[in-house]
Design a protein around this motif. Structure first.
Motif, short mmCIF file in Angstrom:
data_model
loop_
_atom_site.label_atom_id
_atom_site.label_comp_id
_atom_site.label_asym_id
_atom_site.label_seq_id
_atom_site.Cartn_x
_atom_site.Cartn_y
_atom_site.Cartn_z
N TYR A 18 0.27 -1.98 -1.83
CA TYR A 18 0.18 -3.49 -1.68
C TYR A 18 -0.79 -4.26 -0.56
CZ TYR A 18 2.36 -4.02 -5.82
OH TYR A 18 3.21 -3.46 -7.61
N ALA A 19 0.01 -3.99 0.33
CA ALA A 19 -0.57 -4.41 1.63
C ALA A 19 -2.00 -4.30 2.39
CB ALA A 19 0.99 -4.45 3.18
N LEU A 20 -1.53 -2.94 2.13
CA LEU A 20 -3.74 -2.77 2.91
C LEU A 20 -4.58 -3.36 2.04
CD1 LEU A 20 -2.77 1.66 2.83
CD2 LEU A 20 -3.99 -0.23 4.63
N ILE A 21 -4.68 -3.83 0.62
CA ILE A 21 -5.04 -4.82 -0.79
C ILE A 21 -5.38 -6.30 -0.33
CG2 ILE A 21 -5.28 -5.53 -2.74
CD1 ILE A 21 -4.48 -3.05 -4.23
N ALA A 22 -3.91 -6.01 0.44
CA ALA A 22 -3.18 -7.98 0.45
C ALA A 22 -4.54 -8.46 1.76
CB ALA A 22 -1.67 -8.37 0.66
N LEU A 23 -4.47 -7.45 2.82
CA LEU A 23 -4.78 -8.24 3.85
C LEU A 23 -6.71 -8.34 3.66
CD1 LEU A 23 -3.86 -4.78 6.22
CD2 LEU A 23 -3.70 -7.13 6.91
N GLY A 24 -6.91 -7.83 3.06
CA GLY A 24 -8.29 -8.43 2.34
C GLY A 24 -8.26 -9.11 1.89
N TYR A 25 -7.57 -9.25 0.78
CA TYR A 25 -7.28 -11.39 0.13
C TYR A 25 -7.17 -11.84 1.57
CZ TYR A 25 -7.07 -10.39 -4.40
OH TYR A 25 -7.56 -9.04 -5.87
N THR A 26 -6.35 -11.45 2.31
CA THR A 26 -5.73 -12.77 2.81
C THR A 26 -6.50 -13.23 4.20
OG1 THR A 26 -3.40 -14.19 4.06
CG2 THR A 26 -4.78 -11.73 5.46
N MET A 27 -7.20 -12.46 4.56
CA MET A 27 -7.89 -12.14 5.95
C MET A 27 -9.49 -13.23 5.45
SD MET A 27 -8.21 -8.73 7.55
CE MET A 27 -9.95 -8.36 8.39
N VAL A 28 -9.81 -12.46 4.41
CA VAL A 28 -10.86 -12.91 3.87
C VAL A 28 -10.79 -14.58 3.11
CG1 VAL A 28 -12.03 -13.57 0.89
CG2 VAL A 28 -12.24 -11.10 2.48
N TYR A 29 -9.36 -14.84 2.91
CA TYR A 29 -9.29 -16.95 2.35
C TYR A 29 -9.19 -17.55 4.03
CZ TYR A 29 -6.53 -20.08 0.92
OH TYR A 29 -6.15 -21.93 0.38
N GLY A 30 -9.01 -16.59 5.18
CA GLY A 30 -7.79 -17.41 6.28
C GLY A 30 -9.55 -17.90 6.69
N ILE A 31 -11.23 -17.31 6.49
CA ILE A 31 -11.48 -17.08 7.15
C ILE A 31 -12.57 -18.46 6.18
CG2 ILE A 31 -13.87 -16.14 7.68
CD1 ILE A 31 -12.80 -14.74 9.41
N ILE A 32 -12.66 -18.06 4.77
CA ILE A 32 -14.01 -18.87 3.77
C ILE A 32 -12.66 -19.61 2.75
CG2 ILE A 32 -16.36 -17.71 4.91
CD1 ILE A 32 -15.67 -16.33 2.01
N GLU A 33 -11.62 -19.54 3.08
CA GLU A 33 -10.83 -19.76 1.43
C GLU A 33 -11.41 -19.78 0.66
OE1 GLU A 33 -10.59 -24.15 3.61
OE2 GLU A 33 -9.63 -23.90 4.78
N LEU A 34 -11.92 -18.16 0.37
CA LEU A 34 -11.65 -18.18 -0.96
C LEU A 34 -11.14 -17.06 -1.35
CD1 LEU A 34 -14.26 -18.07 -2.73
CD2 LEU A 34 -14.87 -15.57 -2.13
N ILE A 35 -10.36 -17.06 -2.66
CA ILE A 35 -9.66 -16.14 -3.34
C ILE A 35 -10.99 -15.29 -3.44
CG2 ILE A 35 -7.94 -15.37 -4.74
CD1 ILE A 35 -6.93 -17.29 -3.29
N ASN A 36 -11.12 -14.10 -2.85
CA ASN A 36 -12.01 -12.93 -3.29
C ASN A 36 -11.46 -12.23 -4.85
OD1 ASN A 36 -13.83 -10.81 -4.17
ND2 ASN A 36 -13.50 -9.62 -1.75
N PHE A 37 -11.63 -12.98 -6.30
CA PHE A 37 -11.01 -11.64 -6.73
C PHE A 37 -11.72 -9.95 -7.28
CE2 PHE A 37 -9.24 -15.59 -8.08
CZ PHE A 37 -8.03 -15.58 -8.55
N ALA A 38 -12.80 -9.99 -6.20
CA ALA A 38 -13.62 -8.24 -7.14
C ALA A 38 -13.26 -7.43 -5.67
CB ALA A 38 -14.73 -8.69 -6.19
N HIS A 39 -11.21 -7.57 -5.30
CA HIS A 39 -11.26 -7.70 -4.33
C HIS A 39 -10.44 -6.39 -4.60
CE1 HIS A 39 -9.78 -6.68 -0.32
NE2 HIS A 39 -8.57 -6.64 -0.13
N GLY A 40 -9.93 -6.68 -5.87
CA GLY A 40 -9.00 -5.32 -6.90
C GLY A 40 -10.01 -4.15 -6.99
N GLU A 41 -11.38 -4.66 -7.96
CA GLU A 41 -12.31 -3.63 -8.26
C GLU A 41 -12.62 -2.17 -7.14
OE1 GLU A 41 -10.78 -4.66 -11.07
OE2 GLU A 41 -11.86 -6.84 -10.14
N ILE A 42 -13.19 -3.11 -5.11
CA ILE A 42 -12.82 -2.41 -3.54
C ILE A 42 -12.30 -1.52 -3.93
CG2 ILE A 42 -13.34 -2.37 -1.19
CD1 ILE A 42 -15.25 -4.16 -2.25
N TYR A 43 -10.45 -2.00 -4.38
CA TYR A 43 -10.47 -0.48 -4.25
C TYR A 43 -10.16 0.37 -4.94
CZ TYR A 43 -4.96 0.39 -5.67
OH TYR A 43 -3.92 1.29 -6.47
N MET A 44 -9.93 -0.34 -6.34
CA MET A 44 -10.82 1.32 -7.09
C MET A 44 -11.93 1.97 -7.28
SD MET A 44 -12.75 0.85 -9.75
CE MET A 44 -13.47 -0.84 -11.28
#
Lengths: 300, 235
Positions: A18-44
């Motif tokens: 979870y942490a390896l994935i959550a990092l991407g969410y939180t970093m992107v959100y921190g910078i552009i305040e966007l929840i990148n819902f496609a992030h899980g697909e990157i993992y896949m």
């Protein structure tokens, strides 16, 4: 006690992924305040890339260590390229649009990528080769820890350390922090904000891909849908820890991993997701900004 | 050094600048005064590329810079002390200064500049490891000026540096502005509502009203101008 340890380590494994994935969410959100819902697909996509590369290399008769290293590297590069491209295509044109537009674009991207992999591959679960060999020295403890789990802990810890170093001490890391705090001011000191955003997507996608490869070889199978569930869970973890905060994402992930593991182990495995989300609701009632989140104060 | 020719800028569909002409020569302190909403800040934002002009030209050292991105413009030697200071709240004072020198690689002279700044503002040296957001308003303003100086700008844009500060601090800030101009020959483009102080420190001034430049003269003449005294100096 042994059962407890098993659940503890199981939770740590989940939490690490979870942490390896959550990092991407939180970093992107921190910078552009966007929840990148496609992030899980990157993992896949990371996991699928590793599957294909390792399949090809196995046919060519390479040895196991070379396969795991090369498959992981290709998966990381490929996923990073996806992350970079998604940002350029789906989010950058909407940078100044209302936030909801980018969010819808993100959901669209997620559905697109899922269905693209569904068409390109299949909807069935595919077996993923056991890339990580069983370590001899773990033999006596094989009741509660597998070598793939040990690898997951080690890799996750290494990624966290690397990322901490990147953000704290490097030039691009400082630029990322400044951009997250005040994008306009960052550009006024000469930071190329678009470049910082691209790097953020690349780094976040790379760590997600590492998570994808690790979990696929741990569980031994994958399909086009694994990114959705894992993505949602990691998103919950990021919110739990305080979205935008990197230590928060790690902490939130571990807390979520352990919650799931212990509840499943001691109460009932049927309610795994129920407990996870119940816990999220409870934490958010008492700490709306998450465990380590900063509550936004209006700037005057 | 800096020349704005018939610059028109918009916020969305609202026209904030209705074709303004301003010229700043090397070594000058120029001030732009005017009421709230006259377009003073927009003028600075147009120069630094955050609000690119929709038409007109902006030349720096004879080269057009309108249409460049903010970070490119900074690299040419234009720094800004923005309105509201915009200190990075969770970076320390040192890190904020570091960010000001983001485009520079000369470690030794960066070190020298930090020493110079700590001499200019000893309080910042005391607070060097404190987060920017914990400083007082006056300290933040000093840090904002210092951060801009860390880029070794040829042209320094300052937006309302006296806003919301105690009178003694305001006095100190204006002394520093003069000092920076005299010691480093840094050209300064100062936007102020505090017209009295601004005109005292500046060589020349422009007056803005609702998106247009309505008057320009030497600072001394503007200070004694009857209309200006009534409208902006409260006399």
């Amino acid at each position: 006690m042994e059962y407890f340890l098993e659940l503890f380590l199981g939770g740590l494994t989940r939490g690490s992924i979870y942490a390896l994935i959550a990092l991407g969410y939180t970093m992107v959100y921190g910078i552009i305040e966007l929840i990148n819902f496609a992030h899980g697909e990157i993992y896949m996509i990371g996991a699928f890339t590793a599957l294909i590369v390792s399949g090809v290399l196995t046919l060519l008769g390479w040895n196991a260590l070379a396969i795991i290293v090369i498959a992981s590297i290709v998966a990381v590069i490929y996923s990073a390229a996806y992350g970079y491209t998604i940002e350029k295509i789906a989010y950058k044109p909407l940078r100044n649009a209302p936030r909801l537009s980018a969010l819808i674009s993100a959901i669209g991207m997620s559905l697109f990528l899922q269905n693209y992999v569904l068409l390109a591959q299949t909807s069935d679960f595919l077996p993923f080769p056991e890339l990580i060999p069983e370590f001899g020295f773990l033999e006596p403890y094989s009741n509660f820890i597998r070598s793939s789990e040990l690898v997951i802990f080690a890799v996750t810890a290494a990624v966290m350390l690397g990322l901490t170093f990147l953000i704290k001490f490097t030039r691009i890391g400082k630029a990322m922090r400044a951009t997250a705090q005040d994008k306009m001011m960052a550009s006024l000191v000469g930071i190329d904000v678009n470049r910082v955003i691209s790097v953020t997507f690349i780094v976040g996608s790379a760590t997600a891909a590492i998570g994808g490869v690790l979990i696929a070889s741990h569980i031994g199978q994958l399909n086009y849908y694994i990114g959705f569930i894992a993505g949602i869970k990691a998103f919950v973890a990021a919110v739990l820890g305080g979205i935008g905060s990197i230590p928060g994402a790690v902490l939130g992930s571990l807390v979520l991993g352990w919650t799931e593991s212990f509840f499943t182990g001691y109460v009932s495995s049927d309610y795994e997701d129920v407990f996870a989300f119940l816990f999220l609701v409870l934490i958010l009632i008492f700490r709306p900004a998450g465990i380590l989140g900063r509550s936004e104060t209006e700037k005057v | 050094m800096l020349e704005l020719r018939n610059v028109k800028s918009y916020y969305g569909n609202i026209q904030a600048l209705k074709g303004i002409d301003i010229r700043v020569s090397e070594g000058e302190i120029i001030t732009l005064i005017g009421a709230n909403g006259a377009g003073k800040s927009t003028t600075l934002m147009s120069v630094c590329g955050v609000v690119p002009p929709r038409s007109g030209e902006i030349l720096f050292m004879g080269e057009p810079i309108h249409g460049m991105s903010p970070n490119q413009i900074v690299s040419l030697g234009i720094s800004q002390v923005p309105e509201g200071r915009r200190i990075f709240p969770y970076l320390t004072v040192m890190e904020n200064l570091d960010m000001g020198a983001f485009l520079r690689n000369d470690r030794v002279s960066i070190r020298e500049d930090i020493d110079y700044i700590f001499e200019l503002f000893p309080i910042l040296a005391e607070r060097r490891n404190q987060a920017g957001g914990t400083l007082s308003g006056g300290e933040q303003q000093m840090l904002a000026i210092s951060r801009a100086l860390m880029a070794r700008p040829r042209l320094l844009l300052m937006d309302e540096p006296s806003l919301g500060l105690a009178p003694l601090v305001v006095k100190r800030i204006f002394e520093i502005i003069r000092k920076i101009n005299e010691e480093n020959n840094t050209t300064i483009f100062l936007v102020e509502q505090n017209a009295n102080q601004a005109l005292k420190v500046a060589h020349r001034g422009y007056v803005m009203e609702t998106g247009r430049v309505t008057m320009s003269d030497t600072a001394d003449n503007l200070l004694t101008n009857e209309g200006i005294r009534k409208a902006y100096l409260g006399m």
